[in-house]
Write a protein that holds these residues in place. Structure first.
Motif, short mmCIF file in Angstrom:
data_model
loop_
_atom_site.label_atom_id
_atom_site.label_comp_id
_atom_site.label_asym_id
_atom_site.label_seq_id
_atom_site.Cartn_x
_atom_site.Cartn_y
_atom_site.Cartn_z
N THR A 165 -39.69 43.24 -57.88
CA THR A 165 -38.75 42.74 -57.07
C THR A 165 -38.08 43.81 -56.35
OG1 THR A 165 -36.84 42.93 -58.66
CG2 THR A 165 -38.13 41.03 -58.84
N ARG A 166 -37.48 43.03 -55.10
CA ARG A 166 -36.71 44.01 -54.13
C ARG A 166 -35.28 43.50 -53.72
NH1 ARG A 166 -36.71 48.90 -52.37
NH2 ARG A 166 -35.91 48.73 -50.21
N ARG A 167 -34.22 44.16 -53.97
CA ARG A 167 -33.04 43.65 -53.30
C ARG A 167 -32.65 44.40 -51.82
NH1 ARG A 167 -28.95 40.23 -54.57
NH2 ARG A 167 -27.08 41.12 -53.99
N ARG A 168 -32.04 43.28 -51.03
CA ARG A 168 -31.81 43.72 -49.91
C ARG A 168 -30.35 43.49 -49.73
NH1 ARG A 168 -36.24 45.15 -46.65
NH2 ARG A 168 -34.92 44.69 -44.59
N GLU A 169 -29.67 44.32 -49.22
CA GLU A 169 -28.13 43.98 -48.89
C GLU A 169 -27.76 44.39 -47.32
OE1 GLU A 169 -26.43 46.40 -52.16
OE2 GLU A 169 -26.77 44.61 -53.52
N GLY A 170 -26.43 43.80 -47.18
CA GLY A 170 -26.12 44.33 -45.70
C GLY A 170 -26.66 43.79 -44.75
N GLU A 171 -26.98 44.63 -43.81
CA GLU A 171 -27.50 44.23 -42.34
C GLU A 171 -28.78 43.42 -42.68
OE1 GLU A 171 -28.01 46.46 -38.57
OE2 GLU A 171 -26.13 46.94 -39.23
N ARG A 172 -29.57 44.05 -43.56
CA ARG A 172 -31.05 43.70 -43.74
C ARG A 172 -30.77 42.33 -44.37
NH1 ARG A 172 -33.06 49.36 -45.48
NH2 ARG A 172 -33.57 50.29 -43.20
N SER A 173 -30.09 42.13 -45.20
CA SER A 173 -29.88 40.58 -46.00
C SER A 173 -29.32 39.72 -44.93
CB SER A 173 -29.18 40.86 -47.17
OG SER A 173 -28.23 39.86 -47.47
N HIS A 174 -28.39 40.09 -43.87
CA HIS A 174 -27.66 39.32 -43.14
C HIS A 174 -28.72 38.79 -42.06
CE1 HIS A 174 -24.75 37.73 -40.29
NE2 HIS A 174 -25.20 38.33 -39.31
N HIS A 175 -29.55 39.69 -41.59
CA HIS A 175 -30.32 39.29 -40.50
C HIS A 175 -31.62 38.09 -41.13
CE1 HIS A 175 -33.10 39.34 -37.17
NE2 HIS A 175 -34.00 39.35 -38.00
N LEU A 176 -32.19 38.27 -42.43
CA LEU A 176 -32.98 37.26 -43.16
C LEU A 176 -32.36 36.01 -43.32
CD1 LEU A 176 -34.86 39.57 -45.44
CD2 LEU A 176 -35.76 38.76 -43.27
N THR A 177 -31.09 36.01 -43.96
CA THR A 177 -30.12 34.93 -44.37
C THR A 177 -29.44 34.06 -43.32
OG1 THR A 177 -28.34 36.06 -45.24
CG2 THR A 177 -30.26 35.47 -46.65
N HIS A 178 -28.80 34.96 -42.08
CA HIS A 178 -27.99 34.18 -41.18
C HIS A 178 -28.49 34.27 -39.79
CE1 HIS A 178 -25.03 35.37 -44.49
NE2 HIS A 178 -24.50 34.59 -43.83
N VAL A 179 -29.55 35.18 -39.63
CA VAL A 179 -30.02 35.10 -38.26
C VAL A 179 -31.21 34.29 -38.15
CG1 VAL A 179 -31.05 36.36 -36.34
CG2 VAL A 179 -29.17 37.27 -37.50
N LEU A 180 -32.19 34.49 -39.43
CA LEU A 180 -33.23 33.75 -39.35
C LEU A 180 -33.09 32.58 -40.44
CD1 LEU A 180 -35.99 36.70 -40.10
CD2 LEU A 180 -35.34 35.32 -38.01
N ARG A 181 -32.07 32.40 -40.85
CA ARG A 181 -31.64 31.12 -41.70
C ARG A 181 -32.74 30.97 -43.05
NH1 ARG A 181 -28.53 27.20 -37.91
NH2 ARG A 181 -27.36 28.78 -36.63
N LEU A 182 -33.06 31.92 -43.57
CA LEU A 182 -33.87 31.82 -44.83
C LEU A 182 -33.01 31.58 -45.72
CD1 LEU A 182 -36.48 34.79 -44.09
CD2 LEU A 182 -36.81 32.29 -43.49
N GLU A 183 -33.74 30.91 -46.95
CA GLU A 183 -33.11 30.76 -48.12
C GLU A 183 -33.97 30.83 -49.51
OE1 GLU A 183 -33.45 25.72 -47.51
OE2 GLU A 183 -31.45 26.88 -46.91
N VAL A 184 -33.41 30.55 -50.52
CA VAL A 184 -34.24 30.65 -51.92
C VAL A 184 -35.35 29.69 -51.58
CG1 VAL A 184 -34.01 30.02 -54.26
CG2 VAL A 184 -32.39 31.30 -53.06
N GLY A 185 -36.51 30.17 -51.88
CA GLY A 185 -38.05 29.53 -51.73
C GLY A 185 -38.58 29.90 -50.47
N ASP A 186 -37.88 30.48 -49.57
CA ASP A 186 -38.82 31.04 -48.41
C ASP A 186 -39.49 32.16 -48.69
OD1 ASP A 186 -37.91 28.76 -46.95
OD2 ASP A 186 -36.16 29.77 -46.11
N VAL A 187 -40.47 32.48 -48.07
CA VAL A 187 -41.45 33.61 -48.20
C VAL A 187 -41.19 34.45 -47.03
CG1 VAL A 187 -43.86 34.46 -48.49
CG2 VAL A 187 -42.79 32.23 -49.60
N VAL A 188 -41.15 35.87 -47.18
CA VAL A 188 -41.30 37.01 -46.17
C VAL A 188 -42.28 37.92 -46.43
CG1 VAL A 188 -39.86 38.96 -45.32
CG2 VAL A 188 -38.50 36.70 -46.19
#
Length: 83
Positions: A17-40
């Protein structure tokens, strides 16, 4: 995979497992609008990559669960100076 990609530090793909926080998490969840179940696609810039599913999102960041690690098939884009 042709979806979103995220660079991780060398050796980070060893953990399941990998935890991402801060800017890195913000980019994935707010800019790219990814959510639980999406794959990176995670890659380390040293030739290893793995698909990872987003398994949790909270106010501080997100948690990814990594699949099988494989040899990279896509070259990393690296910035360079132009004359």
């Amino acid at each position: 995979m042709s979806g979103p990609r995220a660079l991780v530090p060398r050796g980070a793909l060893e953990a399941p497992t990998r935890r991402r926080e801060g800017e890195r998490s913000h980019h994935l969840t707010h800019v790219l609008r990814l959510e639980v179940g999406d794959v990176v696609e995670l890659f380390d810039g040293a030739g290893a990559e793995a698909d990872a599913e987003i398994v949790a999102v909270d106010g501080a960041g997100l948690t990814l669960r990594r699949g099988a690690v494989r040899r990279a098939t896509t070259e990393s884009v690296r910035p360079f100076d132009t004359p």
